[in-house]
Motif scaffolding. Structure first.
Motif, mmCIF file in Angstrom:
data_model
loop_
_atom_site.group_PDB
_atom_site.id
_atom_site.type_symbol
_atom_site.label_atom_id
_atom_site.label_comp_id
_atom_site.label_asym_id
_atom_site.label_seq_id
_atom_site.Cartn_x
_atom_site.Cartn_y
_atom_site.Cartn_z
ATOM 1 N N SER A 124 1.061 -1.073 -0.132
ATOM 2 C CA SER A 124 0.114 0.028 -0.052
ATOM 3 C C SER A 124 0.852 1.252 0.040
ATOM 4 C CB SER A 124 -0.903 -0.057 1.313
ATOM 5 O OG SER A 124 -0.179 0.180 2.351
ATOM 6 N N TRP A 125 0.254 2.569 -0.485
ATOM 7 C CA TRP A 125 1.103 3.641 -0.255
ATOM 8 C C TRP A 125 0.041 4.849 -0.069
ATOM 9 C CZ3 TRP A 125 1.312 -0.021 -4.517
ATOM 10 C CH2 TRP A 125 0.344 0.111 -5.443
ATOM 11 N N SER B 6 -4.795 2.824 -3.985
ATOM 12 C CA SER B 6 -3.844 3.429 -3.069
ATOM 13 C C SER B 6 -3.191 1.943 -2.331
ATOM 14 C CB SER B 6 -4.466 4.061 -1.746
ATOM 15 O OG SER B 6 -5.703 3.082 -1.256
ATOM 16 N N GLY B 7 -3.229 0.786 -3.230
ATOM 17 C CA GLY B 7 -2.357 -0.303 -2.659
ATOM 18 C C GLY B 7 -2.874 -1.553 -3.640
#
Length: 180
Positions: free
Chosen positions: A40-41, A50-51
């Protein structure tokens, strides 16, 4: 020009095989190790958000396989690697095969491509305007994947028309048309 587009789509289809294999292997590894969230980020990226989760990998596998299938169809037709009833057509003369192929194109293939192509445009349009995401929420911008449907059908229609034109030239002039 048609050959360039169709062959390019075939090469793109082949190029997607390694990423598809990688996604499958990563997905299997993540499930064996008990990971649902692979990575994830903090920033949301197009398509993957987001991931990457196990669901993301499964959905990406499905979409990549679909794109491969759609883009490989026209290329397979161009190279004569599509499914045919060779048991019967092998006994026919080249002219008879060209007539049967042309009739199949006119009465089966082109109507099928017209109906599915028309339906796919509305399907993609609804997805695009709804900014569709996956049901699990793991993929965003699903409409980008769905846009490959009318593109693949269009390429198949172009190659089908090219094949029909080649058959007509053969039937009129007696000279086979090469599809390089």
């Amino acid at each position: 020009m048609i050959g360039y587009l169709v062959n390019g789509a075939g090469r793109l289809s082949a190029a997607l095989l390694l990423p598809l294999i990688a996604l499958v292997l990563i997905g299997i590894g993540a499930r064996l190790l008990g990971f649902n969230e692979v990575v994830s980020w903090p920033v949301s990226l197009p398509v993957i958000g987001s991931g990457v989760t196990a669901n993301t990998l499964i959905e990406l596998q499905s979409f990549l396989f679909g794109i491969m299938f759609l883009f490989a169809g026209a290329s397979a037709l161009r190279r004569g690697e599509h499914v045919m009833v060779d048991m019967l057509s092998g006994t026919f003369s080249d002219r008879t095969r060209a007539v049967i192929d042309s009739l199949a194109i006119l009465f089966l293939m082109l109507p099928f491509l017209a109906v599915t192509g028309w339906a796919s445009i509305g399907f993609v349009e609804r997805s695009w305007f709804a900014a569709e995401t996956s049901h699990s929420g793991s993929l965003t911008h699903i409409f980008l994947f769905k846009a490959a449907i009318p593109v693949g059908l269009f390429l198949l229609a172009l190659e089908t028309l090219s094949r029909l034109c080649g058959n007509i030239v053969f039937l009129v002039k007696g000279e086979p048309v090469r599809h390089d």
